[in-house]
Design an enzyme around this catalytic site. Structure first.
Site, mmCIF file in Angstrom:
data_model
loop_
_atom_site.group_PDB
_atom_site.id
_atom_site.type_symbol
_atom_site.label_atom_id
_atom_site.label_comp_id
_atom_site.label_asym_id
_atom_site.label_seq_id
_atom_site.Cartn_x
_atom_site.Cartn_y
_atom_site.Cartn_z
ATOM 1 C CE LYS A 67 -4.092 -2.046 2.158
ATOM 2 N NZ LYS A 67 -5.101 -1.949 3.243
ATOM 3 C CG ASP A 104 -8.597 -0.008 3.225
ATOM 4 O OD1 ASP A 104 -9.397 -0.845 2.776
ATOM 5 O OD2 ASP A 104 -7.365 -0.174 3.222
#
Length: 273
Positions: A67, A104
């Site tokens: 990420k 997210d």
């Protein structure tokens, strides 16, 4: 028929539910020319993998440990992703640009909103890893007061305070040995690995508020089961996974992700494990 491709990358990746969710979305949306796969890719292999993608690729989902590693490979990163230095979604535009985002954070908010959780006066976060920073970013939008983070080391405590300053959240850090105190908060977000909160289950208060446990396998966790038994509201990792994937499908295909179909597919896949 030419295929339009997407995939999830990470290491380890074998147990990722992302292919199940995205393929269910394509089926529901009638996107017969779309495919979604999984690839085992670590940080060292990521640059070559991304460089080798052709014009038939629409997007990527990224999990740990990629990420942050993907950011230097992108042409632009959204403010949401930049705030936590974490990209879990890459969209390839028709002109060849690579755009990074983080679904997210809005996924956490959407999962809470679905259970009727809006503004909260305070909150507790269990853990201090990558997911904890996304939790803080979400809490920055809904928590009007202090967030208490329960952590295992001074280094982690310092990191959480730094994230709080960066995200505009008032963060207090407490040693993990006192983690049972967290359970009295109106909203508790558990971001720890499997088993880490099991010992807290007997300490769930009678008037339990809301627990957001980001795990989904195994499920329920001991803490989530005890929380439900007390009558508290429980939001699980599958809720987060589905909501963030709904947003990814929307970005990659240009069509709203079908929440119900994706959740049903995820529930069936977990039940079969």
């Amino acid at each position: 028929m030419s295929r339009i491709r997407a995939a999830v990358l990470g290491s380890p990746i074998e147990h990722s539910l992302s292919p199940v969710l995205h393929r269910a979305a394509y089926q529901e949306l009638g996107l017969d020319d779309w495919s979604y796969d999984r690839f085992e890719v670590d940080e060292a292999g990521l640059p070559d993998f991304v460089a080798g993608l052709g014009r038939d690729w629409a997007g990527l989902s990224l999990t740990m440990p990629l990420k942050r590693a993907v950011i230097p490979l992108l042409d632009a990163v959204s403010d949401t992703a930049a705030a936590v230095e974490a990209v879990n979604t890459v969209v390839f535009t028709q002109d060849g640009r690579r755009l990074g985002d983080n679904t997210d954070i809005p996924g956490i908010l959407a999962a809470l909103q679905e259970r009727g959780i809006g503004k909260v006066p305070s909150a507790a976060v269990l853990g201090a890893g990558a997911t904890a920073s996304s939790a803080l970013a979400a809490l920055a939008r809904i928590c009007s007061g202090e967030v208490t983070a329960y952590v295992r080391s001074r280094g982690r405590a310092d990191e959480m305070k730094q994230w709080g300053e960066r995200l505009g959240v008032q963060v207090k850090t407490v040693d993990w040995a006192r983690a049972a105190e967290a359970l009295a908060a109106p909203l508790v977000i558990a971001t720890t690995p499997a088993g880490a909160t099991d010992a807290l289950a007997p300490a769930v208060p009678e008037a339990a508020g809301t627990l957001f446990d980001v795990l989904y396998d195994p499920w329920p966790t001991a803490l989530a089961a005890a929380w439900s038994a007390r009558g508290g509201t429980v939001v699980g990792g599958l809720d987060l996974l589905v909501h963030q994937a709904v947003l990814q499908v929307g970005q990659m295909t240009g069509r709203p992700g079908p929440l119900a179909a994706m959740r049903a597919a995820g529930e069936r896949a977990l039940a079969a494990r």
